[in-house]
Design a protein around this motif. Structure first.
Motif, short mmCIF file in Angstrom:
data_model
loop_
_atom_site.label_atom_id
_atom_site.label_comp_id
_atom_site.label_asym_id
_atom_site.label_seq_id
_atom_site.Cartn_x
_atom_site.Cartn_y
_atom_site.Cartn_z
N MET A 1 10.72 -5.95 7.16
CA MET A 1 10.26 -4.89 8.03
C MET A 1 10.28 -5.39 9.48
N LYS A 2 10.93 -4.64 10.36
CA LYS A 2 10.94 -5.00 11.78
C LYS A 2 9.52 -4.89 12.36
N LYS A 3 9.14 -5.89 13.14
CA LYS A 3 7.80 -5.87 13.74
C LYS A 3 7.58 -4.61 14.58
N THR A 4 8.63 -4.14 15.23
CA THR A 4 8.50 -2.98 16.12
C THR A 4 8.16 -1.70 15.34
N LEU A 5 8.43 -1.72 14.03
CA LEU A 5 8.11 -0.55 13.21
C LEU A 5 6.60 -0.27 13.22
N THR A 6 5.81 -1.30 13.46
CA THR A 6 4.35 -1.13 13.51
C THR A 6 3.95 -0.07 14.53
N ASP A 7 4.77 0.07 15.59
CA ASP A 7 4.44 1.03 16.65
C ASP A 7 4.54 2.48 16.19
N ILE A 8 5.36 2.74 15.16
CA ILE A 8 5.54 4.14 14.76
C ILE A 8 4.92 4.47 13.40
N LEU A 9 4.48 3.45 12.65
CA LEU A 9 3.86 3.71 11.36
C LEU A 9 2.45 4.27 11.55
N VAL A 10 2.05 5.17 10.65
CA VAL A 10 0.69 5.68 10.67
C VAL A 10 0.04 5.46 9.30
N CYS A 11 -1.26 5.36 9.30
CA CYS A 11 -2.01 5.20 8.06
C CYS A 11 -1.85 6.48 7.21
N PRO A 12 -1.43 6.35 5.94
CA PRO A 12 -1.25 7.53 5.09
C PRO A 12 -2.57 8.25 4.82
N SER A 13 -3.68 7.55 4.95
CA SER A 13 -4.97 8.15 4.62
C SER A 13 -5.52 9.03 5.74
N ASP A 14 -5.47 8.55 6.98
CA ASP A 14 -6.08 9.30 8.07
C ASP A 14 -5.15 9.53 9.27
N LYS A 15 -3.88 9.11 9.12
CA LYS A 15 -2.86 9.29 10.17
C LYS A 15 -3.16 8.51 11.44
N HIS A 16 -4.08 7.56 11.35
CA HIS A 16 -4.36 6.70 12.49
C HIS A 16 -3.11 5.87 12.80
N SER A 17 -2.76 5.78 14.09
CA SER A 17 -1.47 5.18 14.44
C SER A 17 -1.58 3.76 14.98
N ASP A 30 11.63 -10.01 11.89
CA ASP A 30 11.35 -9.34 10.61
C ASP A 30 10.13 -9.94 9.93
N VAL A 31 9.26 -9.06 9.43
CA VAL A 31 8.13 -9.52 8.63
C VAL A 31 8.51 -9.41 7.17
N LYS A 32 8.49 -10.56 6.47
CA LYS A 32 8.84 -10.57 5.05
C LYS A 32 7.59 -10.34 4.20
N SER A 33 6.49 -10.97 4.60
CA SER A 33 5.23 -10.80 3.90
C SER A 33 4.11 -10.63 4.93
N GLY A 34 3.22 -9.71 4.64
CA GLY A 34 2.11 -9.51 5.57
C GLY A 34 1.24 -8.34 5.14
N LEU A 35 0.40 -7.94 6.08
CA LEU A 35 -0.48 -6.80 5.84
C LEU A 35 -0.45 -5.90 7.05
N LEU A 36 -0.53 -4.61 6.80
CA LEU A 36 -0.85 -3.66 7.85
C LEU A 36 -2.29 -3.23 7.58
N TYR A 37 -3.10 -3.18 8.64
CA TYR A 37 -4.51 -2.90 8.46
C TYR A 37 -4.94 -1.79 9.40
N CYS A 38 -5.54 -0.75 8.83
CA CYS A 38 -6.04 0.37 9.63
C CYS A 38 -7.51 0.12 9.95
N ILE A 39 -7.81 -0.07 11.23
CA ILE A 39 -9.20 -0.38 11.60
C ILE A 39 -10.10 0.84 11.48
N LYS A 40 -9.50 2.01 11.44
CA LYS A 40 -10.31 3.23 11.37
C LYS A 40 -10.90 3.44 9.98
#
Ligand SMILES: [Zn+2]
Length: 97
Positions: A1-17, A30-40
């Motif tokens: 996953m390209k790191k820049t993709l983080t800028d356009i992804l939204v949380c599926p639960s609350d659409k927090h961006s 590229d991120v091979k392993s990691g976490l995306l975390y929604c602070i909301k």
């Protein structure tokens, strides 16, 4: 996953961006392993083999994710470990060690 993709992804639960990216394993941009975390809503989404698993809670696979998270447990910030949905990461760690 390209790191820049983080800028356009939204949380599926609350659409927090504004998702936090925690990198476990990277290859230049590229991120091979990691976490995306929604602070909301304190939900985490694993990035496994470069693919962000961003699906609703009822489609999450606890066994699959706990194996993955156990492998990288030392790289997960404590505040996320103790405060996470849909699964409590601290609990995953205890059960598998
Ligand atoms: Zn969220």
């Amino acid at each position: 996953m390209k790191k820049t993709l983080t800028d356009i992804l939204v949380c599926p639960s609350d659409k927090h961006s504004d998702l936090n990216l925690i990198e476990f394993e990277t290859n230049s941009s590229d991120v091979k392993s990691g976490l995306l975390y929604c602070i909301k809503c304190i939900r985490y989404y694993p990035i496994i083999n470069g693919i962000p698993i961003m699906v609703p809670d009822n489609q999450r696979n606890f066994i699959h994710e706990s194996n993955f998270l156990t492998q990288w447990i030392d790289k997960i910030p404590d505040d996320i470990k103790s405060n996470s949905l849909p699964f409590n990461i601290n609990k995953i760690n205890r059960e598998s060690s």
